[in-house]
Design a protein around this motif. Structure first.
Motif, PDB file in Angstrom:
ATOM      1  N   UNK A 151       0.857  -1.187   0.000  1.00 26.49           N
ATOM      2  CA  UNK A 151       0.000   0.000   0.000  1.00 26.49           C
ATOM      3  C   UNK A 151       0.892   1.236   0.000  1.00 26.49           C
ATOM      4  N   UNK A 152       0.317   2.358  -0.413  1.00 26.74           N
ATOM      5  CA  UNK A 152       1.035   3.620  -0.385  1.00 26.74           C
ATOM      6  C   UNK A 152       0.949   4.210   1.020  1.00 26.74           C
ATOM      7  N   UNK A 153       2.108   4.627   1.549  1.00 25.06           N
ATOM      8  CA  UNK A 153       2.173   5.152   2.914  1.00 25.06           C
ATOM      9  C   UNK A 153       2.950   6.457   2.887  1.00 25.06           C
ATOM     10  N   UNK A 154       2.503   7.476   3.646  1.00 27.73           N
ATOM     11  CA  UNK A 154       3.251   8.744   3.675  1.00 27.73           C
ATOM     12  C   UNK A 154       4.716   8.514   4.037  1.00 27.73           C
ATOM     13  N   UNK A 155       5.619   9.038   3.226  1.00 32.42           N
ATOM     14  CA  UNK A 155       7.045   8.780   3.417  1.00 32.42           C
ATOM     15  C   UNK A 155       7.577   9.364   4.714  1.00 32.42           C
ATOM     16  N   UNK A 156       6.979  10.460   5.197  1.00 32.15           N
ATOM     17  CA  UNK A 156       7.472  11.081   6.420  1.00 32.15           C
ATOM     18  C   UNK A 156       6.806  10.513   7.676  1.00 32.15           C
ATOM     19  N   UNK A 157       6.014   9.456   7.529  1.00 31.79           N
ATOM     20  CA  UNK A 157       5.348   8.856   8.701  1.00 31.79           C
ATOM     21  C   UNK A 157       5.468   7.331   8.683  1.00 31.79           C
ATOM     22  N   UNK A 158       6.585   6.833   8.175  1.00 35.23           N
ATOM     23  CA  UNK A 158       6.779   5.390   8.098  1.00 35.23           C
ATOM     24  C   UNK A 158       7.082   4.819   9.492  1.00 35.23           C
ATOM     25  N   UNK A 159       6.367   3.774   9.912  1.00 34.94           N
ATOM     26  CA  UNK A 159       6.721   3.120  11.176  1.00 34.94           C
ATOM     27  C   UNK A 159       8.108   2.488  11.078  1.00 34.94           C
ATOM     28  N   UNK A 160       8.786   2.384  12.207  1.00 30.99           N
ATOM     29  CA  UNK A 160      10.124   1.790  12.227  1.00 30.99           C
ATOM     30  C   UNK A 160      10.020   0.286  11.993  1.00 30.99           C
ATOM     31  N   UNK A 161      10.848  -0.223  11.085  1.00 31.54           N
ATOM     32  CA  UNK A 161      10.896  -1.658  10.861  1.00 31.54           C
ATOM     33  C   UNK A 161       9.947  -2.168   9.800  1.00 31.54           C
ATOM     34  N   UNK A 162       9.470  -1.299   8.888  1.00 30.42           N
ATOM     35  CA  UNK A 162       8.572  -1.745   7.824  1.00 30.42           C
ATOM     36  C   UNK A 162       9.359  -2.409   6.698  1.00 30.42           C
ATOM     37  N   UNK A 163       8.636  -3.112   5.837  1.00 30.66           N
ATOM     38  CA  UNK A 163       9.209  -3.746   4.648  1.00 30.66           C
ATOM     39  C   UNK A 163       8.666  -3.028   3.411  1.00 30.66           C
ATOM     40  N   UNK A 164       9.551  -2.815   2.416  1.00 29.38           N
ATOM     41  CA  UNK A 164       9.118  -2.135   1.191  1.00 29.38           C
ATOM     42  C   UNK A 164       9.198  -3.021  -0.039  1.00 29.38           C
ATOM     43  N   UNK A 165       9.459  -4.317   0.142  1.00 27.68           N
ATOM     44  CA  UNK A 165       9.477  -5.234  -1.001  1.00 27.68           C
ATOM     45  C   UNK A 165       9.215  -6.650  -0.518  1.00 27.68           C
ATOM     46  N   UNK A 166       8.676  -7.481  -1.416  1.00 28.76           N
ATOM     47  CA  UNK A 166       8.418  -8.875  -1.087  1.00 28.76           C
ATOM     48  C   UNK A 166       9.724  -9.624  -0.847  1.00 28.76           C
ATOM     49  N   UNK A 167      10.794  -9.205  -1.540  1.00 27.75           N
ATOM     50  CA  UNK A 167      12.071  -9.892  -1.393  1.00 27.75           C
ATOM     51  C   UNK A 167      12.644  -9.727   0.012  1.00 27.75           C
ATOM     52  N   UNK A 168      12.344  -8.598   0.653  1.00 26.05           N
ATOM     53  CA  UNK A 168      12.836  -8.393   2.014  1.00 26.05           C
ATOM     54  C   UNK A 168      12.030  -9.206   3.029  1.00 26.05           C
ATOM     55  N   UNK A 169      10.755  -9.396   2.757  1.00 26.77           N
ATOM     56  CA  UNK A 169       9.938 -10.208   3.670  1.00 26.77           C
ATOM     57  C   UNK A 169      10.234 -11.688   3.466  1.00 26.77           C
ATOM     58  N   UNK A 170      10.344 -12.084   2.206  1.00 24.28           N
ATOM     59  CA  UNK A 170      10.590 -13.489   1.870  1.00 24.28           C
ATOM     60  C   UNK A 170      11.871 -13.572   1.034  1.00 24.28           C
ATOM     61  N   UNK A 171      13.036 -13.418   1.660  1.00 21.14           N
ATOM     62  CA  UNK A 171      14.292 -13.446   0.890  1.00 21.14           C
ATOM     63  C   UNK A 171      14.506 -14.806   0.246  1.00 21.14           C
ATOM     64  N   UNK A 172      14.727 -14.849  -1.057  1.00 24.17           N
ATOM     65  CA  UNK A 172      14.840 -16.139  -1.749  1.00 24.17           C
ATOM     66  C   UNK A 172      16.083 -16.920  -1.362  1.00 24.17           C
ATOM     67  N   UNK A 173      17.148 -16.230  -0.894  1.00 24.30           N
ATOM     68  CA  UNK A 173      18.387 -16.942  -0.597  1.00 24.30           C
ATOM     69  C   UNK A 173      18.388 -17.565   0.807  1.00 24.30           C
ATOM     70  N   UNK A 174      17.368 -17.279   1.605  1.00 17.99           N
ATOM     71  CA  UNK A 174      17.317 -17.822   2.962  1.00 17.99           C
ATOM     72  C   UNK A 174      16.149 -18.788   3.079  1.00 17.99           C
ATOM     73  N   UNK A 175      16.429 -19.962   3.587  1.00 12.85           N
ATOM     74  CA  UNK A 175      15.387 -20.964   3.726  1.00 12.85           C
ATOM     75  C   UNK A 175      14.637 -20.751   5.037  1.00 12.85           C
ATOM     76  N   UNK A 205      -4.635  -4.897   7.532  1.00 13.47           N
ATOM     77  CA  UNK A 205      -4.086  -3.633   7.033  1.00 13.47           C
ATOM     78  C   UNK A 205      -3.090  -3.005   7.995  1.00 13.47           C
ATOM     79  N   UNK A 206      -2.591  -3.768   8.960  1.00 13.11           N
ATOM     80  CA  UNK A 206      -1.537  -3.281   9.844  1.00 13.11           C
ATOM     81  C   UNK A 206      -0.184  -3.576   9.207  1.00 13.11           C
ATOM     82  N   UNK A 207       0.780  -2.633   9.250  1.00 17.08           N
ATOM     83  CA  UNK A 207       2.081  -2.873   8.619  1.00 17.08           C
ATOM     84  C   UNK A 207       2.808  -4.062   9.251  1.00 17.08           C
ATOM     85  N   UNK A 208       3.514  -4.799   8.413  1.00 20.36           N
ATOM     86  CA  UNK A 208       4.378  -5.876   8.895  1.00 20.36           C
ATOM     87  C   UNK A 208       5.668  -5.244   9.407  1.00 20.36           C
ATOM     88  N   UNK A 209       5.981  -5.442  10.678  1.00 13.84           N
ATOM     89  CA  UNK A 209       7.163  -4.852  11.288  1.00 13.84           C
ATOM     90  C   UNK A 209       8.157  -5.933  11.688  1.00 13.84           C
TER      91      UNK A 209
END
Length: 273
Positions: free
Chosen positions: A68-92, A104-108
């Motif tokens: 989702x689109x989120x205001x850049x100046x109000x990002x919660x600490x520890x958010x993810x901005x890509x699927x690769x960061x949440x589910x890194x392909x190189x890590x099992x 609709x709560x951010x994944x932190x």
């Protein structure tokens, strides 16, 4: 005829110039309005949120998140901005949910484990803090109404210098587990035998010494109570009042007989010289 044609040409040129000038003014106004609109647009970034409620212990799946689109100046600490960061392909391994997340709560980072990591108690500890277990029963554990996420004041009762004393040794300690249960959404009362608190090493040492030398009692702190408990203590003298020394008066008597009966007659005691 030529005169009329010339006049018409002049009139046409004048109207064309007026039209060009009017269009140029309108175009300038449009550009100014567009620039003001662009200045008013809030910069946004992609943030991944959950698509459904996730509870402690749930495994995070790709279909459970969306961008989702989120205001850049109000990002919660520890958010993810890509699927690769949440589910890194190189890590099992998969990420496991550590805390309840609503739709609709951010994944932190603090609410999920690292890929493949165990969702145990160690994963939920704040950096620099330690987990310490306290033994409780139905009386010292607030009758079983404690649950992970609550805060408690810890009181110590013991004999200090041969006199009973109860003292508040630490306030607002967060509970992170009840027996083996760490789910903060548990709401059914359970008579716990152990509760686990999160504390600094210094506080852990104090609690260990208190538990070894006396009896610990927990007092539940209200959810919206932000007051800090004062350092208080209670002694037997405060409860029962100060000890009073009762001096019993000396009584002197003489024995005499009235018939067959022996009678004791009080008399003034002699003054000791």
């Amino acid at each position: 005829m030529r005169l009329i044609f010339g006049l018409l040409l002049l009139v046409g040129l004048g109207l064309a110039g007026f039209a060009v000038k009017t269009a140029s003014g309108r175009f300038s106004q449009y550009q100014d309005a567009l620039a003001r609109t662009q200045e008013a647009v809030v910069p946004v970034k992609d943030v991944y949120v959950v698509t459904r409620q996730l509870r402690y212990g749930d495994v995070l799946q790709p279909e459970d998140v969306r961008a989702v689109k989120w205001p850049a100046d109000a990002l919660p600490i520890g958010t993810f901005d890509s699927m690769e960061k949440i589910f890194p392909p190189e890590r099992e391994g998969e990420r496991t949910v550590l805390r309840v997340m609503e739709r609709d709560e951010p994944v932190l980072l603090v609410k999920v484990t690292q890929p493949g990591a165990d969702a145990g108690l160690a994963a939920a500890l704040t950096p620099g803090m330690r987990a310490f277990a306290l033994q409780v029963d139905v009386n010292s554990g607030v009758s079983g109404f404690l649950r992970p996420g609550d805060r408690v004041d810890v009181y110590w009762t013991g004999n200090r210098e041969q006199g009973g004393v109860t003292r508040l040794i630490h306030a607002n300690l967060p509970l992170i587990a009840i027996d083996q249960q760490t789910d903060e959404e548990r709401n059914s009362p359970t008579i716990a035998r152990n509760v686990t608190v999160e504390a600094t090493p210094t506080v852990v040492a104090k609690l260990a010494q208190a538990q070894a030398t006396g009896r610990l009692t927990l007092a539940l702190v209200g959810v919206r109570d932000e007051t800090e408990s004062a350092q208080v203590q209670a002694t037997l003298d405060q409860i029962l009042g100060p000890k009073e020394t009762v001096e019993q008066a000396r009584t002197c008597t003489i024995r005499t007989r009235k018939g067959a009966e022996l009678v004791l007659i009080p008399i003034p005691c002699p003054v000791e010289g």
